[in-house]
Design a protein around this motif. Structure first.
Motif, PDB file in Angstrom:
ATOM      1  N   ASP A   1       0.833  -1.206   0.000  1.00  0.00           N
ATOM      2  CA  ASP A   1       0.000   0.000   0.000  1.00  0.00           C
ATOM      3  C   ASP A   1       0.868   1.258   0.000  1.00  0.00           C
ATOM      4  O   ASP A   1       0.584   2.227  -0.718  1.00  0.00           O
ATOM      5  CB  ASP A   1      -0.925   0.010   1.225  1.00  0.00           C
ATOM      6  N   GLN A   2       1.933   1.243   0.791  1.00  0.00           N
ATOM      7  CA  GLN A   2       2.841   2.394   0.844  1.00  0.00           C
ATOM      8  C   GLN A   2       3.503   2.637  -0.513  1.00  0.00           C
ATOM      9  O   GLN A   2       3.668   3.787  -0.939  1.00  0.00           O
ATOM     10  CB  GLN A   2       3.910   2.180   1.918  1.00  0.00           C
ATOM     11  N   LEU A   3       3.892   1.543  -1.196  1.00  0.00           N
ATOM     12  CA  LEU A   3       4.500   1.693  -2.527  1.00  0.00           C
ATOM     13  C   LEU A   3       3.504   2.290  -3.524  1.00  0.00           C
ATOM     14  O   LEU A   3       3.875   3.126  -4.364  1.00  0.00           O
ATOM     15  CB  LEU A   3       5.000   0.332  -3.034  1.00  0.00           C
ATOM     16  N   THR A   4       2.251   1.884  -3.433  1.00  0.00           N
ATOM     17  CA  THR A   4       1.228   2.441  -4.323  1.00  0.00           C
ATOM     18  C   THR A   4       1.075   3.938  -4.073  1.00  0.00           C
ATOM     19  O   THR A   4       1.008   4.738  -5.016  1.00  0.00           O
ATOM     20  CB  THR A   4      -0.121   1.719  -4.088  1.00  0.00           C
ATOM     21  N   VAL A   5       1.044   4.315  -2.791  1.00  0.00           N
ATOM     22  CA  VAL A   5       0.938   5.742  -2.441  1.00  0.00           C
ATOM     23  C   VAL A   5       2.148   6.504  -2.985  1.00  0.00           C
ATOM     24  O   VAL A   5       2.010   7.587  -3.563  1.00  0.00           O
ATOM     25  CB  VAL A   5       0.811   5.910  -0.903  1.00  0.00           C
ATOM     26  N   LYS A   6       3.341   5.936  -2.834  1.00  0.00           N
ATOM     27  CA  LYS A   6       4.557   6.597  -3.338  1.00  0.00           C
ATOM     28  C   LYS A   6       4.499   6.766  -4.855  1.00  0.00           C
ATOM     29  O   LYS A   6       4.882   7.811  -5.389  1.00  0.00           O
ATOM     30  CB  LYS A   6       5.802   5.786  -2.952  1.00  0.00           C
ATOM     31  N   ASP A   7       4.063   5.704  -5.555  1.00  0.00           N
ATOM     32  CA  ASP A   7       3.964   5.794  -7.018  1.00  0.00           C
ATOM     33  C   ASP A   7       3.013   6.922  -7.423  1.00  0.00           C
ATOM     34  O   ASP A   7       3.302   7.688  -8.353  1.00  0.00           O
ATOM     35  CB  ASP A   7       3.474   4.458  -7.601  1.00  0.00           C
TER      36      ASP A   7
END
Length: 195
Positions: free
Chosen positions: A119-125
Motif C-alpha cells: 500500500d505504501q509503494l502504491t501511495v509513493k507511485d
C-alpha cells in the motif's frame, strides 16, 4: 535329567538361579557347549555341579535372591519405561504444536507487513506521478514567464514533426556562416589580427 542336554535357561531353572548367573559361570569356567542347535547352545547339567555347590552356600543363596529378577519386576520396569517414554513423546508433541502456532503467527504478521508495504509503494507511485506533473507544469509556467513567444514556438514545434532538433539547426547555421567567410591560413588567423 543329569544326562540330558539343556539350554542355559533350563539349567538356571534346574539350579534355582537366573540365566545371567549361568552365563557368567560358563564364561568364568570356560565351559564349552556339548551341542549347538542353531543359535542355542546345549550343556550337560553335570558340568554345573560347582555352580550348584556355590548356590547352596548360605551367603551365595542370599546374594542370588537379592539379584534375582522376577518376571513381575521386569514387567513393572518395562511399564515404567513406557510411561516415561509416553511423557517425553507428549512433551515433544506439545512443543511441536507450540512451534507450529508460533510460525503461523509469524506468517500472518509477515503477510500484514507485506500488504502495508505494498500500500505504501502504491501511495509513493501516485505521489511520484503527481510530482512529475507538477514539475512539468512549473517548467511550462517558467517558460511562459520568460518568453511567451518561446512557448508558442515550442508548442508549434511539438505539433509539427521537426526534421532537425534545435541543436542540430544551430550547428548547421554555424557551419554555413563559417563557410561563407574567406579562408585564412594558420599564420593569418593567429598573427593577422595584430596588424
Amino acid at each position: 535329567m543329569s544326562g540330558e542336554l539343556l539350554t542355559k535357561s533350563k539349567i538356571a531353572d534346574a539350579l534355582g538361579t537366573n540365566p545371567m548367573r549361568v552365563t557368567r559361570f560358563i564364561e568364568r569356567n570356560k565351559i564349552n557347549a556339548v551341542k549347538k542347535e542353531g543359535k542355542r547352545e546345549l550343556f550337560k547339567l553335570t558340568d554345573f555341579n560347582a555352580l550348584k555347590k556355590e548356590l547352596s552356600e548360605p551367603e551365595t543363596k542370599k546374594e542370588a535372591q537379592s539379584h534375582a529378577f522376577s518376571k513381575d519386576d521386569y514387567i513393572l520396569t518395562l511399564k515404567k519405561q513406557l510411561e516415561d517414554q509416553q511423557k517425553q513423546f507428549d512433551e515433544v508433541l506439545k512443543s511441536k504444536d507450540e512451534t507450529i502456532d508460533s510460525l503461523k503467527e509469524t506468517i500472518a504478521t509477515s503477510k500484514h507487513v507485506y500488504e502495508d508495504m505494498k500500500d505504501q509503494l502504491t501511495v509513493k507511485d501516485n505521489q511520484i506521478t503527481a510530482l512529475t506533473k507538477l514539475t512539468n507544469n512549473a517548467q511550462t509556467l517558467n517558460l511562459v514567464d520568460k518568453d511567451p513567444k518561446r512557448l508558442q514556438t515550442a508548442q508549434g514545434n511539438a505539433e509539427m514533426k521537426p526534421e532537425q532538433s534545435s541543436s542540430e539547426k544551430a550547428a548547421n547555421n554555424q557551419q554555413t556562416s563559417e563557410s561563407e567567410k574567406p579562408r585564412q591560413n594558420w599564420w593569418q588567423r593567429h598573427f593577422g589580427r595584430n596588424k
